[in-house]
Scaffold this motif. Structure first.
Motif, PDB file in Angstrom:
ATOM      1  N   TYR A 141       5.872  -1.909  -8.095  1.00 33.09           N
ATOM      2  CA  TYR A 141       5.522  -0.507  -7.867  1.00 33.09           C
ATOM      3  C   TYR A 141       6.612   0.275  -7.168  1.00 33.09           C
ATOM      4  O   TYR A 141       6.675   1.504  -7.319  1.00 33.09           O
ATOM      5  CB  TYR A 141       4.132  -0.401  -7.209  1.00 33.09           C
ATOM      6  N   VAL A 142       7.510  -0.374  -6.460  1.00 31.39           N
ATOM      7  CA  VAL A 142       8.727   0.308  -6.020  1.00 31.39           C
ATOM      8  C   VAL A 142       9.540   0.717  -7.247  1.00 31.39           C
ATOM      9  O   VAL A 142       9.970   1.870  -7.382  1.00 31.39           O
ATOM     10  CB  VAL A 142       9.559  -0.584  -5.080  1.00 31.39           C
ATOM     11  N   ARG A 190       0.832  -1.209   0.000  1.00 35.05           N
ATOM     12  CA  ARG A 190       0.000   0.000   0.000  1.00 35.05           C
ATOM     13  C   ARG A 190       0.864   1.256   0.000  1.00 35.05           C
ATOM     14  O   ARG A 190       0.596   2.214  -0.736  1.00 35.05           O
ATOM     15  CB  ARG A 190      -0.922  -0.001   1.222  1.00 35.05           C
ATOM     16  N   ILE A 191       1.928   1.249   0.790  1.00 35.96           N
ATOM     17  CA  ILE A 191       2.827   2.407   0.845  1.00 35.96           C
ATOM     18  C   ILE A 191       3.476   2.640  -0.516  1.00 35.96           C
ATOM     19  O   ILE A 191       3.573   3.782  -0.994  1.00 35.96           O
ATOM     20  CB  ILE A 191       3.892   2.200   1.937  1.00 35.96           C
ATOM     21  N   ALA A 192       3.908   1.575  -1.170  1.00 37.42           N
ATOM     22  CA  ALA A 192       4.534   1.704  -2.489  1.00 37.42           C
ATOM     23  C   ALA A 192       3.540   2.238  -3.517  1.00 37.42           C
ATOM     24  O   ALA A 192       3.876   3.098  -4.349  1.00 37.42           O
ATOM     25  CB  ALA A 192       5.101   0.363  -2.935  1.00 37.42           C
ATOM     26  N   VAL A 193       2.316   1.734  -3.487  1.00 34.86           N
ATOM     27  CA  VAL A 193       1.290   2.190  -4.429  1.00 34.86           C
ATOM     28  C   VAL A 193       1.003   3.676  -4.221  1.00 34.86           C
ATOM     29  O   VAL A 193       0.899   4.445  -5.188  1.00 34.86           O
ATOM     30  CB  VAL A 193       0.001   1.361  -4.281  1.00 34.86           C
ATOM     31  N   LEU A 194       0.890   4.103  -2.978  1.00 38.06           N
ATOM     32  CA  LEU A 194       0.603   5.509  -2.697  1.00 38.06           C
ATOM     33  C   LEU A 194       1.761   6.410  -3.120  1.00 38.06           C
ATOM     34  O   LEU A 194       1.535   7.532  -3.597  1.00 38.06           O
ATOM     35  CB  LEU A 194       0.290   5.700  -1.214  1.00 38.06           C
ATOM     36  N   GLU A 195       2.985   5.934  -2.961  1.00 34.96           N
ATOM     37  CA  GLU A 195       4.124   6.744  -3.405  1.00 34.96           C
ATOM     38  C   GLU A 195       4.168   6.825  -4.927  1.00 34.96           C
ATOM     39  O   GLU A 195       4.449   7.890  -5.497  1.00 34.96           O
ATOM     40  CB  GLU A 195       5.432   6.180  -2.853  1.00 34.96           C
ATOM     41  N   ALA A 196       3.886   5.711  -5.613  1.00 33.15           N
ATOM     42  CA  ALA A 196       3.812   5.750  -7.073  1.00 33.15           C
ATOM     43  C   ALA A 196       2.715   6.723  -7.511  1.00 33.15           C
ATOM     44  O   ALA A 196       2.895   7.494  -8.473  1.00 33.15           O
ATOM     45  CB  ALA A 196       3.548   4.348  -7.625  1.00 33.15           C
ATOM     46  N   LEU A 197       1.594   6.698  -6.807  1.00 35.04           N
ATOM     47  CA  LEU A 197       0.508   7.624  -7.122  1.00 35.04           C
ATOM     48  C   LEU A 197       0.960   9.069  -6.929  1.00 35.04           C
ATOM     49  O   LEU A 197       0.690   9.944  -7.773  1.00 35.04           O
ATOM     50  CB  LEU A 197      -0.690   7.306  -6.224  1.00 35.04           C
TER      51      LEU A 197
END
Length: 212
Positions: free
Chosen positions: A126-127, A13-20
């Motif tokens: 996603y990272v 979830r953290i990686a997805v939000l950072e990609a977003l």
């Protein structure tokens, strides 16, 4: 690195939000920028990221075998909007109870995988793609140490056989990893990216502000 199913979903979830977050930094004139993904401009890269989100969301709900879910969006006029919807879809799907106990069908990887492993695949993707976008835009990437180390643990297990790398495959040939490389640099090199060719300042930064 031993992680529970709950842990790996949270790190993803953290990686997805950072990609977003980094995709949202793109302006109208940025979509034609080159990216570390050979042959893909930023528009194409973000379309791929959106398709993967929608595909993994479908796989989490036992519909991964339906190829329509994995197709890149036809609407390319507003890549950030489509990507935002895709990220919401996968986060909602991954928040469902007992996610990691399910079986995920992932056609691009050739089969069905335990949910916990499938989420790890999504995490490393996603990272790396968050870094791809940040590098193309020349902006900072901010990811905590535990996310980067979880991604590295997956990257170290990706087969390095040259027959499965290069054009037409998921990753470019692996690059050598210099001694002392941090977790993000090692992950990128193992998956065929050379951080020195892009934006040297793009690094994953933990809460203490150290490069990782």
């Amino acid at each position: 690195m031993t992680l529970s199913g709950t842990d790996i979903v949270e790190l993803d979830r953290i990686a997805v939000l950072e990609a977003l977050r980094v995709v949202e930094r793109a302006k109208d004139g940025d979509w034609d920028r080159d990216t570390p993904c050979a042959g893909w401009d930023l528009r194409r890269l973000v379309a791929h990221m959106s398709a993967q989100h929608f595909g993994f969301a479908a796989a989490a709900r036992r519909a991964g075998h339906e190829t329509a879910h994995w197709r890149e969006p036809v609407d390319a006029d507003d890549p950030a909007r489509v990507h935002r919807a895709a990220a919401t879809a996968v986060l909602d799907a991954f928040a469902e109870p007992a996610l990691t106990e399910r079986e995920f069908t992932l056609p691009e990887l050739g089969g069905t995988f335990p949910g916990r492993l499938a989420v790890r695949f999504h995490l490393v993707d996603y990272v790396v793609h968050a870094w791809d976008v940040a590098a193309a835009l020349k902006v900072d990437l901010e990811l905590p140490e535990d996310v980067l180390r979880a991604a590295l643990a997956v990257a170290r297990r990706v087969p390095a056989d040259p027959a499965g790398r290069g054009p037409g495959n998921a990753f470019a040939p692996a690059l050598g990893v210099p001694d002392g490389s941090d977790p993000l640099d090692e992950t990128l090199r193992l998956l065929g990216r050379d951080p020195r060719r892009w934006h040297p300042g793009v690094a994953g930064r933990g809460e203490a502000g150290t490069s990782a």
